[in-house]
Design a protein around this motif. Sequence first.
Motif, PDB file in Angstrom:
ATOM      1  N   ARG A   1       0.823  -1.216   0.000  1.00  0.00           N
ATOM      2  CA  ARG A   1       0.000   0.000   0.000  1.00  0.00           C
ATOM      3  C   ARG A   1       0.856   1.266   0.000  1.00  0.00           C
ATOM      4  NH1 ARG A   1      -2.015   3.770  -0.871  1.00  0.00           N
ATOM      5  NH2 ARG A   1      -3.970   4.714  -0.225  1.00  0.00           N
ATOM      6  N   LEU A   2       2.034   1.159   0.637  1.00  0.00           N
ATOM      7  CA  LEU A   2       2.920   2.328   0.754  1.00  0.00           C
ATOM      8  C   LEU A   2       4.024   2.329  -0.309  1.00  0.00           C
ATOM      9  CD1 LEU A   2       2.614   4.592   2.962  1.00  0.00           C
ATOM     10  CD2 LEU A   2       1.368   2.510   3.496  1.00  0.00           C
TER      11      LEU A   2
ATOM     12  N   VAL B   1     -10.428   5.946   5.803  1.00  0.00           N
ATOM     13  CA  VAL B   1     -11.570   5.871   4.892  1.00  0.00           C
ATOM     14  C   VAL B   1     -11.221   4.920   3.752  1.00  0.00           C
ATOM     15  CG1 VAL B   1     -10.888   7.845   3.458  1.00  0.00           C
ATOM     16  CG2 VAL B   1     -13.319   7.312   3.738  1.00  0.00           C
ATOM     17  N   LYS B   2     -12.218   4.338   3.161  1.00  0.00           N
ATOM     18  CA  LYS B   2     -12.049   3.473   1.983  1.00  0.00           C
ATOM     19  C   LYS B   2     -11.136   4.156   0.960  1.00  0.00           C
ATOM     20  CE  LYS B   2     -15.375   0.717  -0.724  1.00  0.00           C
ATOM     21  NZ  LYS B   2     -14.668   0.384  -1.876  1.00  0.00           N
ATOM     22  N   GLY B   3     -10.172   3.429   0.450  1.00  0.00           N
ATOM     23  CA  GLY B   3      -9.247   4.016  -0.522  1.00  0.00           C
ATOM     24  C   GLY B   3      -8.041   4.663   0.139  1.00  0.00           C
ATOM     25  N   GLY B   4      -8.081   4.788   1.454  1.00  0.00           N
ATOM     26  CA  GLY B   4      -6.949   5.369   2.188  1.00  0.00           C
ATOM     27  C   GLY B   4      -5.999   4.287   2.685  1.00  0.00           C
ATOM     28  N   THR B   5      -5.339   4.530   3.833  1.00  0.00           N
ATOM     29  CA  THR B   5      -4.311   3.601   4.303  1.00  0.00           C
ATOM     30  C   THR B   5      -4.728   2.854   5.572  1.00  0.00           C
ATOM     31  OG1 THR B   5      -3.265   5.373   5.570  1.00  0.00           O
ATOM     32  CG2 THR B   5      -2.428   4.984   3.346  1.00  0.00           C
TER      33      THR B   5
ATOM     34  N   GLY C   1       1.429   7.331   9.689  1.00  0.00           N
ATOM     35  CA  GLY C   1       0.440   8.402   9.611  1.00  0.00           C
ATOM     36  C   GLY C   1      -0.918   8.045  10.201  1.00  0.00           C
TER      37      GLY C   1
ATOM     38  N   TYR D   1       5.117   6.509  14.430  1.00  0.00           N
ATOM     39  CA  TYR D   1       3.738   6.997  14.483  1.00  0.00           C
ATOM     40  C   TYR D   1       3.489   8.275  13.685  1.00  0.00           C
ATOM     41  CZ  TYR D   1       3.907   3.420  18.042  1.00  0.00           C
ATOM     42  OH  TYR D   1       4.113   2.230  18.689  1.00  0.00           O
TER      43      TYR D   1
ATOM     44  N   LYS E   1     -10.499   5.619  -7.079  1.00  0.00           N
ATOM     45  CA  LYS E   1     -10.381   4.416  -6.255  1.00  0.00           C
ATOM     46  C   LYS E   1      -9.698   4.788  -4.924  1.00  0.00           C
ATOM     47  CE  LYS E   1      -8.074  -0.057  -6.182  1.00  0.00           C
ATOM     48  NZ  LYS E   1      -6.763  -0.560  -6.618  1.00  0.00           N
ATOM     49  N   PHE E   2      -8.489   5.308  -5.027  1.00  0.00           N
ATOM     50  CA  PHE E   2      -7.763   5.673  -3.819  1.00  0.00           C
ATOM     51  C   PHE E   2      -8.230   7.027  -3.277  1.00  0.00           C
ATOM     52  CE2 PHE E   2      -4.765   2.691  -5.797  1.00  0.00           C
ATOM     53  CZ  PHE E   2      -4.549   1.845  -4.718  1.00  0.00           C
ATOM     54  N   THR E   3      -8.003   7.226  -1.984  1.00  0.00           N
ATOM     55  CA  THR E   3      -8.420   8.454  -1.315  1.00  0.00           C
ATOM     56  C   THR E   3      -7.200   9.136  -0.718  1.00  0.00           C
ATOM     57  OG1 THR E   3     -10.422   7.265  -0.688  1.00  0.00           O
ATOM     58  CG2 THR E   3     -10.013   9.346   0.436  1.00  0.00           C
TER      59      THR E   3
ATOM     60  N   GLY F   1       2.262  11.625   6.357  1.00  0.00           N
ATOM     61  CA  GLY F   1       1.377  10.540   5.951  1.00  0.00           C
ATOM     62  C   GLY F   1       0.474  10.876   4.780  1.00  0.00           C
TER      63      GLY F   1
ATOM     64  N   GLN G   1       0.676   5.011  -4.503  1.00  0.00           N
ATOM     65  CA  GLN G   1       0.135   3.909  -5.292  1.00  0.00           C
ATOM     66  C   GLN G   1      -0.764   4.445  -6.412  1.00  0.00           C
ATOM     67  OE1 GLN G   1      -1.762   0.998  -2.771  1.00  0.00           O
ATOM     68  NE2 GLN G   1      -1.171  -0.702  -4.094  1.00  0.00           N
TER      69      GLN G   1
END
Lengths: 357, 357
Positions: free
Chosen positions: A102-103, A189-193, A200, B66, B184-186, B200, B207
């Motif tokens: 993801r990152l 949120v959806k689509g985030g991490t 983060g 963090y 798709k991604f946020t 962050g 991606q």
Amino acid sequence: MTTYQLEVIENTAKKDKPAQDQIPFGQTFTDHMYIMEYQTDKGWHEPKIVPYGPISLDPAAMIFHYGQTVFEGMKAYHTEDGRVLLFRPEKNFERLNLSSERLSIPPIDEDLALEHLKQLIKLEKDWVPKTPGTSLYIRPYIISTDANLAVGPSSTYKYMVILSPVGSYFPGGLQPVVIHVEDKFTRAVKGGTGMAKTAGNYSSGYQAQANAKKEGNADVLWLDGVEKRYIEEVGSMNIFFKIDGEVFTPELNGSILKGITRMSIIELLNSWGIPVTEKRMAIDELYEAYQAGKVEEVFGTGTAAVISPVGELNWQGQKMIINNHEIGELSQKLYDTITGIQTGKVEDTLDWTVEIN
Amino acid sequence: MTTYQLEVIENTAKKDKPAQDQIPFGQTFTDHMYIMEYQTDKGWHEPKIVPYGPISLDPAAMIFHYGQTVFEGMKAYHTEDGRVLLFRPEKNFERLNLSSERLSIPPIDEDLALEHLKQLIKLEKDWVPKTPGTSLYIRPYIISTDANLAVGPSSTYKYMVILSPVGSYFPGGLQPVVIHVEDKFTRAVKGGTGMAKTAGNYSSGYQAQANAKKEGNADVLWLDGVEKRYIEEVGSMNIFFKIDGEVFTPELNGSILKGITRMSIIELLNSWGIPVTEKRMAIDELYEAYQAGKVEEVFGTGTAAVISPVGELNWQGQKMIINNHEIGELSQKLYDTITGIQTGKVEDTLDWTVEIN
């Protein structure tokens, strides 16, 4: 498995070990740490165990600016008969690589990472505390190290593992906590991490947590970022509910962390013949069930506390008192069984532990 | 202003300066950097200018785990008559403190930060490049430094400033870019950290940006995290539209960064008698306006490029070709005026520049 020569540089100046009964979480570190470097043209290379000590980075290192980093958390336990056990460590390395994907961080070899972790812990075996409830906390993490202010993935990384002996999370036994249901700030949120263990996601919760603590809550229960209605996680733990005799937990939706304790509790309950329903759970529906007297137990699950019973949920000025602020029977049984397996006191029928030899 | 004694340790081993016409962004750093420390009981203290070089941190330092960190980006420009100008630096320090508030980081004294920045740049004056389009990029940032794995705000921080001479963003003049509308991604959502310049927020976009680049796009246009319908920002820039003779930009909604170039463009257009409407803008409504032939110009705004004309937007398989892939008249005029003010070629009637004496 890719083969690498692990270099070990032993620390000749060993530290004193802390008293085992009251070790604060995450502030004491062992004598050694593990480092492996990544470079685009070389891949992951030069794995080393070296004396624990400061690392030196360029002030332009990407980790300081764009947060390209992932981590894991797991524990090693001393058994009464002197063995040292890890709890499902392969799941942590699997998740580390999912977080890395993801990152945009290159994956590590999971088998190699586990093999080298075992060697590190073997060397630090005396640091695994023995008092009941204590353990050696393990923090694998990857940081991006290019000295480059252009926004984009790094071409160099460090994968590191540090170890910290930790005291009992609940020194007096399990303690139900008071939780604020957060409806202003958003964790993910959806689509985030949200599904990744990345830095983060944690500091973004500090403001909400500080506000909740001011009002006497120990932590927050996060709702979904879209409707602020669906239950996600509590603090940095997953959450379970026993409602009218049935067990529920929010389904993994892309913004909830795929907890290894969460997964273990579902498997354990299934092995006891108790089904767990994973579904989208609305906070208002929970409140309705509460008003109907059907909410029997609520508990958070995570590596740090294993099980954290919730005694009270505060949502928009409404209080839900769970099981009269007492530990539920199921919560206690799950805690006893999982910590029992982790420390070798309960038979590991599900083949979860890995022994350090 | 709190008074502090600024200590200056001069670098005796000065580096060679790079050729000014082709400096890659953010990879070359000057001879000195600025550091100020924070400790709960002392506040911000010990401001220092020291030789640029690696910093040493405990591997458990919170920044690695963090993500409690914030940053800023600004530039210093050489004028033809040999002066060095900053562009609205007080706005950057104001925003740094807003970001810090969101991340539970203690605020810095904005006047002091500006005063010390001026002293740092004065010392590094020869590093401010003179070729048209070049500048000295300034990166102030704060990192959390407690060696502590407990999730929560740090009690120690470092505020640092590093400087990097940068070449022209568009060496051949302004170049319209092709942008993918990300559905798709946020990047950010209400209640999250979108309005803060924090690490962050950046790596979480890698991606999506990599996927967009594979399909020939230079960057992505982010939509809101709730409905994936409302336009937020492009890459790490704000975005403006000229539609049917009127100028629009998405309103600041808590998940969009409060860009200083964005603010300056609104003020500049207002000073020209051109109103800018800040409002929630739906991508499907933009597409309708496009089909009706009304979308005249689209451009991103930010410190790096100042103005980045958008020549094409790709949304769910539909292409919007903007102004025949050419730079719009308004985009060019805004670019010329703002860069003119920044470099002293255009009169600074709005009192935006701050000279380093």
